[in-house]
Design an enzyme around this catalytic site. Structure first.
Site, short mmCIF file in Angstrom:
data_model
loop_
_atom_site.label_atom_id
_atom_site.label_comp_id
_atom_site.label_asym_id
_atom_site.label_seq_id
_atom_site.Cartn_x
_atom_site.Cartn_y
_atom_site.Cartn_z
CD GLU A 153 -3.64 4.45 -1.55
OE1 GLU A 153 -3.89 5.64 -1.66
OE2 GLU A 153 -3.09 3.98 -0.36
CD GLU B 6 -2.29 1.51 2.92
OE1 GLU B 6 -2.65 2.49 3.09
OE2 GLU B 6 -2.25 0.22 3.67
CG ASP C 204 -0.08 7.02 -0.94
OD1 ASP C 204 -1.29 7.44 -1.06
OD2 ASP C 204 1.01 7.63 -0.57
CG ASP D 10 -5.87 1.12 3.18
OD1 ASP D 10 -5.82 2.34 2.95
OD2 ASP D 10 -5.97 0.87 4.64
#
Length: 236
Positions: free
Chosen positions: A123, A47, A51, A120
């Site tokens: 990502e 994650e 991101d 989450d």
């Protein structure tokens, strides 16, 4: 351990076939799986990577699409496209929830529909694609899946406060919002509605509008603002 074609439908929706199936499995594994009978890796590290990948791709795409936009305008568009609600919407559009690997307790509490968990994991999937095939592959997936969101905000459409509130409530493990029409006043050609939104455990919030829907949106936005969720987007 993993069946080679276990995530075939998800890969099809993503437009990416993983060479390393372990990466997609880890990307879909929620932290609730920690401490089980088997040592399990969860998706938090992926994650973190995803991101950054998402942010770079979106920044690049907006810079190309709006060459004359100010830094402030680009930042507002950027924030709308990378925030959790946007990631969760994309996750739902590809059926990611049904593929999540959750503990029994998390799955039983509706984890597959929670906005924060979906965001989450989305990502993490991007981070997994980056590690599996590089930045170009991840960029291609982001540009295709985020395209509809990008188009929506390009036209200046305001965020859907009701959807954002529902995702927030699900992420907090709360009941879904309930909307009540408090009053309707004014002539038929120019009515004014007042609606109230209620969520168990939260103080109700009210909103006013020229239609029932706009009043409900205003009520949802008021509750989000009070909870510190909507931020500046609600005022643009």
């Amino acid at each position: 351990m993993l069946r080679p074609r276990k995530f075939k439908e998800l890969e099809k929706a993503l437009g990416h076939r993983f060479k390393n199936q372990q990466l997609i499995a880890v990307a879909l594994t929620h932290a609730s799986m920690r401490g089980g009978k088997e040592q399990t890796s969860d998706n938090e590290r992926l994650e973190f990577i995803g991101d950054r990948v998402l942010g770079l791709v979106i920044a690049e795409a907006l810079s190309e699409r709006f060459p004359s936009a100010s830094e402030g305008e680009l930042a507002r568009r950027y924030n709308r496209l990378v925030r959790g609600e946007a990631c969760a919407r994309v996750a739902r559009s590809i059926g990611l929830g049904s593929n999540l690997i959750l503990s029994d307790s998390e799955a039983g509490s509706g984890g597959r529909a929670k906005g924060t968990i979906l965001a989450d994991a989305m990502e993490a999937i991007l981070g997994a694609i980056f590690l599996d095939a590089g930045f170009e592959a991840a960029r291609s997936v982001v540009r295709r899946l985020w395209g509809s969101n990008d188009d929506q905000h390009q036209t200046g459409a305001s965020p859907d406060a009701k959807s954002a509130l529902q995702e927030w409530a699900q992420g907090k493990g709360l009941a879904l919002p309930e909307y009540i029409e408090v009053s309707r006043k004014g002539p038929d050609h120019a009515p004014r509605f007042i609606s109230e939104v209620r969520i168990s455990g939260c103080e109700p919030a009210r909103g006013e509008g020229a239609s029932k829907r706009s009043a409900e949106q205003a009520a949802a936005r008021a509750l989000l603002e009070r909870e510190g969720v909507a931020g500046a987007e609600a005022h643009e």
